[in-house]
Design a protein around this motif. Sequence first.
Motif, short mmCIF file in Angstrom:
data_model
loop_
_atom_site.label_atom_id
_atom_site.label_comp_id
_atom_site.label_asym_id
_atom_site.label_seq_id
_atom_site.Cartn_x
_atom_site.Cartn_y
_atom_site.Cartn_z
N ASP A 77 0.87 -1.41 -0.05
CA ASP A 77 0.03 0.12 -0.01
C ASP A 77 0.93 1.30 -0.06
O ASP A 77 1.60 1.32 0.72
N GLY A 78 0.44 2.30 -0.83
CA GLY A 78 1.08 3.56 -1.08
C GLY A 78 2.20 3.62 -2.05
O GLY A 78 2.77 4.54 -2.38
N ASP A 79 2.83 2.22 -2.66
CA ASP A 79 3.47 1.90 -3.73
C ASP A 79 2.97 2.80 -4.95
O ASP A 79 1.89 2.86 -4.97
N SER A 80 3.91 3.12 -5.80
CA SER A 80 3.39 3.69 -7.15
C SER A 80 4.09 2.84 -8.19
O SER A 80 5.18 2.65 -8.18
N VAL A 81 3.15 2.37 -9.02
CA VAL A 81 3.59 1.63 -10.33
C VAL A 81 3.31 2.33 -11.57
O VAL A 81 1.98 2.75 -11.68
N THR A 82 4.31 2.26 -12.43
CA THR A 82 3.83 2.73 -13.58
C THR A 82 4.30 1.70 -14.84
O THR A 82 5.41 1.08 -14.59
N ILE A 83 3.34 2.16 -15.88
CA ILE A 83 3.39 0.84 -16.82
C ILE A 83 3.78 1.84 -18.23
O ILE A 83 3.10 2.90 -18.41
N LEU A 84 4.91 1.60 -19.02
CA LEU A 84 5.30 2.30 -20.04
C LEU A 84 5.50 1.27 -21.10
O LEU A 84 6.17 0.27 -20.99
N PRO A 85 5.07 1.67 -22.08
CA PRO A 85 5.32 0.76 -23.43
C PRO A 85 6.64 1.52 -23.81
O PRO A 85 7.23 2.54 -23.76
N ALA A 86 7.40 0.27 -24.34
CA ALA A 86 9.02 0.60 -24.64
C ALA A 86 8.91 1.39 -26.06
O ALA A 86 7.80 1.07 -26.91
N VAL A 87 9.68 2.19 -26.21
CA VAL A 87 9.81 3.06 -27.44
C VAL A 87 10.98 2.49 -28.25
O VAL A 87 12.00 2.47 -27.75
N ALA A 88 10.67 2.28 -29.39
CA ALA A 88 12.00 1.85 -30.19
C ALA A 88 12.00 2.98 -31.34
O ALA A 88 10.97 3.41 -31.82
N GLY A 89 13.20 3.14 -31.57
CA GLY A 89 13.54 4.40 -32.66
C GLY A 89 13.93 3.66 -34.03
O GLY A 89 14.57 2.44 -34.12
N GLY A 90 14.13 4.44 -34.97
CA GLY A 90 14.44 3.89 -36.39
C GLY A 90 15.94 4.27 -36.41
O GLY A 90 16.43 4.91 -35.69
N SER A 91 16.44 4.05 -37.55
CA SER A 91 17.91 4.64 -37.80
C SER A 91 17.97 5.93 -38.50
O SER A 91 16.95 6.49 -39.09
N THR A 92 19.14 6.53 -38.25
CA THR A 92 19.26 7.93 -38.95
C THR A 92 19.76 7.64 -40.36
O THR A 92 20.46 6.55 -40.39
N PRO A 93 19.79 8.52 -41.10
CA PRO A 93 20.34 8.56 -42.46
C PRO A 93 21.64 8.54 -42.36
O PRO A 93 22.28 9.14 -41.58
N ALA A 94 22.21 7.75 -43.28
CA ALA A 94 23.86 7.77 -43.26
C ALA A 94 24.37 9.23 -43.86
O ALA A 94 24.00 9.86 -44.57
N MET A 95 25.40 9.56 -43.17
CA MET A 95 26.06 10.82 -43.36
C MET A 95 26.66 10.84 -44.69
O MET A 95 27.46 9.82 -44.93
#
Length: 101
Positions: A77-95
């Motif tokens: 009791d009194g705890d806090s639980v946070t649910i977060l979906p993982a975020v995945a990123g793409g790739s950056t364009p080649a330089m």
Amino acid sequence: MAIEVRIPTILRTYTDGAKAVDGAGSTLDELFSDLESRHKGIRERIVVDGGLRRFVNVYLNDEDVRFLDGISTKVADGDSVTILPAVAGGSTPAMTETNAV
């Protein structure tokens, strides 16, 4: 006193739009079962095969439960639980010479 569970936007359809809900249990597993009893369908979005889904992050009082006891992590009791979906990123364009700064 209850355990506050913060719900990400993507799961709020299960909680009638609520950003946070109260739950009960002595472990995360029991807490998610308690949530399921009032918010049908939410547990299967968080748990699969007796453990947390791969792309769902769960924090107990701001600590990642994967580094604790996972779904068996004790809660109180009194705890806090946070649910977060993982975020995945793409790739950056080649330089290249054309997009170099």
